[in-house]
Design an enzyme around this catalytic site. Structure first.
Site, PDB file in Angstrom:
ATOM      1  N   ASN B 103       0.819  -1.219   0.000  1.00  0.00           N
ATOM      2  CA  ASN B 103       0.000   0.000   0.000  1.00  0.00           C
ATOM      3  C   ASN B 103       0.855   1.273   0.000  1.00  0.00           C
ATOM      4  O   ASN B 103       0.364   2.343   0.302  1.00  0.00           O
ATOM      5  CB  ASN B 103      -0.963  -0.007   1.188  1.00  0.00           C
ATOM      6  N   LEU B 106       3.311   7.129  -3.966  1.00  0.00           N
ATOM      7  CA  LEU B 106       3.640   8.552  -4.100  1.00  0.00           C
ATOM      8  C   LEU B 106       2.509   9.104  -4.948  1.00  0.00           C
ATOM      9  O   LEU B 106       2.271   8.617  -6.055  1.00  0.00           O
ATOM     10  CB  LEU B 106       4.985   8.682  -4.800  1.00  0.00           C
ATOM     11  N   ASN B 233       3.895   3.453  12.680  1.00  0.00           N
ATOM     12  CA  ASN B 233       4.198   2.290  13.516  1.00  0.00           C
ATOM     13  C   ASN B 233       5.353   2.662  14.419  1.00  0.00           C
ATOM     14  O   ASN B 233       6.500   2.636  14.001  1.00  0.00           O
ATOM     15  CB  ASN B 233       4.626   1.086  12.661  1.00  0.00           C
ATOM     16  N   GLY B 282      -6.171   7.486   2.048  1.00  0.00           N
ATOM     17  CA  GLY B 282      -7.287   6.647   1.599  1.00  0.00           C
ATOM     18  C   GLY B 282      -6.799   5.762   0.465  1.00  0.00           C
ATOM     19  O   GLY B 282      -5.597   5.568   0.295  1.00  0.00           O
ATOM     20  N   SER B 288      -7.493  11.208  -0.075  1.00  0.00           N
ATOM     21  CA  SER B 288      -7.000  11.233   1.296  1.00  0.00           C
ATOM     22  C   SER B 288      -7.449  12.507   1.992  1.00  0.00           C
ATOM     23  O   SER B 288      -8.110  13.337   1.383  1.00  0.00           O
ATOM     24  CB  SER B 288      -5.472  11.169   1.271  1.00  0.00           C
ATOM     25  N   HIS B 307      -4.755   6.199  10.976  1.00  0.00           N
ATOM     26  CA  HIS B 307      -3.693   6.541  10.019  1.00  0.00           C
ATOM     27  C   HIS B 307      -4.109   6.340   8.568  1.00  0.00           C
ATOM     28  O   HIS B 307      -3.429   6.763   7.664  1.00  0.00           O
ATOM     29  CB  HIS B 307      -2.438   5.733  10.291  1.00  0.00           C
ATOM     30  N   GLY B 310      -8.026   1.955   5.840  1.00  0.00           N
ATOM     31  CA  GLY B 310      -8.070   0.545   6.234  1.00  0.00           C
ATOM     32  C   GLY B 310      -8.739  -0.323   5.186  1.00  0.00           C
ATOM     33  O   GLY B 310      -9.696   0.093   4.524  1.00  0.00           O
TER      34      GLY B 310
END
Lengths: 140, 384
Positions: B103, B106, B233, B282, B288, B307, B310
């Site tokens: 995922n 850029l 993370n 997104g 996004s 974040h 999903g």
């Protein structure tokens, strides 16, 4: 029995597979093949370069985790993909393996997803009637 | 995750969009086993691990002002390269400036006038013109961080036996923080975070070069400023209120993002009034969001928020339902130009494999743990 099959409903963001083998060696080979199948079209990899791997495991699970992690390490550190594996494992879980492959070429190998790590989530190696079975989830 | 502005409008970028994406696809390597353009020696790589983006800026990969728009100013000081294995170094040393796969992306995006939710804050973050073009980058520490994870998973298995810790999922291996194992991992993890900040920083450098080449202006002229860069993370020692008292705690943000409110001492001066910019990715089809941190996040979620949108569909399922080549054509028809190393990889990232980003952002807004600033629509995408 299929050497390996991917499990679509186990991990949404990662890749899960189940592999089988009559012997522990065959199981390890099939797990390695499944791992590289995630990354490329394994049929397109030619055995031009060989790499030797020696490992000592505390358990079958521990040894499989280290073996797959070592292959993933070689994929990044030396830009290699493999599709053939000669493996021997003795009763004290000493593994000697030769992996055959070649330098990554996106066009030639039809590369797919990069495998970043083997996870321990649901990771399992078990003895079954017909030999051995493993469940592995790869971090993508 | 990072977001960069330009002062170009979609009208100005559109005629040369394909050229731009092709250029970025060429200069920011992506996909399985890709090698980066930044060639470093082992001792330089250790400097990257310990000094993060500071090293990048000192070596010509970025601007001084980029630093304050990065979580921790791009350097987590607890990093100690001696806690990182030779193996992790060997695996990561060639990966500076690579996007990865899965995922990671850029993306060139547009802030449409009617997608701006909080005009004032958007302006303060550098989004001020209708149809303004921005760039979003999602990638991390690549194989380097994962090798550190693999190495310490092993160490922690032993540590759990030693400290008599039992867990339900072995992937959640742990060690008490104030032990050698715990401290060593914390210092090694900080090296991975610094490498991730640096990886995105050198990619930013390439993006600035790419835009300059295509549009014939300097990055400064095009106001290619970094809006913000956040980790996804990470575990960090922070001060939070627990049962009414201020306490030092370790906050693990796995698949979540820091969302600090206005006035937080960790934020740079320019974010003191607004709060920290929050970037939520997104799918490559739907776009996004840019949001901002809130006081409620401090009270309810240890200063954290989501974040990304999903996934809702597994990779295998998405590949069954979507063909990469077809998706590529469909997206181009809708004005989104995509270059991807892998067609099956692209299919797995189809919009339908993800939750609706608007629902996710609405939930965050309703919970009050971050406030939407603007929605960003994709027009060009580079994928691994």
């Amino acid at each position: 029995m299929k050497p390996y099959k991917f499990l679509p409903d186990i991990a949404t963001a990662d890749i899960a597979f189940e592999a089988n083998g009559k012997s522990l060696e065959e199981l390890f080979r099939n797990c390695a093949l499944a791992t590289f199948e995630v990354m490329a079209d394994v049929k397109r990899i030619e055995p031009k370069i060989t790499k030797k791997i020696s490992l000592k495991g505390k358990s079958e699970e521990n040894l499989l985790y280290d073996f797959l992690s070592e292959l993933i390490f070689l994929k990044d550190s030396e830009s290699l993909l493999f599709n053939k594996f000669d493996i021997s494992i003795d009763k004290d879980l000493n593994l000697e393996a030769t992996a055959y492959g070649e330098t990554i070429n996106h066009e030639k190998h039809h590369t797919k997803l990069d495998v970043k790590a083997v996870t321990l989530h649901m990771f399992r190696v078990e003895k079954i009637k017909t030999g051995w079975k493993a469940t592995v989830i790869l971090d993508i | 995750m990072r977001l960069i502005t330009t002062n170009l409008t979609y009208k100005e970028v559109q005629p040369r969009l394909k050229e731009l994406i092709d250029e970025l696809f060429r200069t920011v390597p992506a996909g399985v086993g890709a090698k980066g353009f930044v060639k470093v020696t082992k001792s330089q790589f250790k400097e990257v691990m310990e000094n993060g983006v500071k090293w990048c800026v000192e070596n010509g990969y970025g601007w001084e002002e980029d630093l304050e728009a990065i979580e921790e100013h791009g350097v987590i000081k607890s990093a100690d390269a001696s806690k990182v294995s030779e193996k992790a170094i060997t695996r990561g040393i060639n990966q500076m400036g690579t996007l990865g796969s899965g995922n990671h992306y850029l993306e060139v995006q547009v802030a449409h006038a009617d997608n701006i939710i909080d005009k004032e804050i958007a302006k303060k973050f550098g989004i001020h013109t209708p149809e303004q073009v921005v760039i979003m980058v999602h990638c991390g520490s690549r194989g380097f961080g994962h090798q550190i994870g693999t190495d310490y998973l092993r160490i922690f298995e032993e540590a759990m036996r030693k400290y008599n810790i039992h867990i339900r999922d072995r992937e959640l291996a742990c060690a008490p923080f104030q032990t050698n194992e715990g401290q060593d991992y914390y210092k090694a993890m900080a090296c991975a975070a610094n490498m991730a900040f640096s990886n995105r920083q050198v990619i930013l450098h390439r993006i600035r070069e790419g835009f300059s080449k295509i549009f014939g202006k300097s990055a400064e002229e095009m106001e290619m400023n970094l809006v913000y860069d956040v980790a996804h993370n990470i575990a960090k020692v922070e001060e939070h209120k627990v049962d009414g008292k201020k306490k030092k705690v370790i906050v693990h943000r796995k698949g979540s993002t820091r969302a600090f409110p206005p006035g937080h001492p960790e934020l740079a001066a320019r974010f003191q009034k607004t709060g920290q910019p929050v970037i939520i990715g997104g799918s490559m089809e739907t776009g996004s969001y840019l949001l901002v941190g809130t006081e409620k996040a401090m009270e309810d979620t240890f200063g954290s928020t989501a974040h990304g949108s999903g996934r809702t569909m597994s990779r295998t399922q998405a590949k069954r339902e979507v063909r990469g080549e077809q998706l590529l054509k469909d997206m181009e028809r809708r004005g989104i130009y995509v270059r991807s190393v892998s067609m099956p990889g692209l299919a797995e990232e189809a919009g339908k494999a993800y939750k609706d980003i608007n629902d996710v952002v609405d939930t965050l807004a309703e919970a009050g743990i971050s406030k939407p600033v603007c929605q960003l629509r994709p027009v060009g995408n580079v994928k691994g």
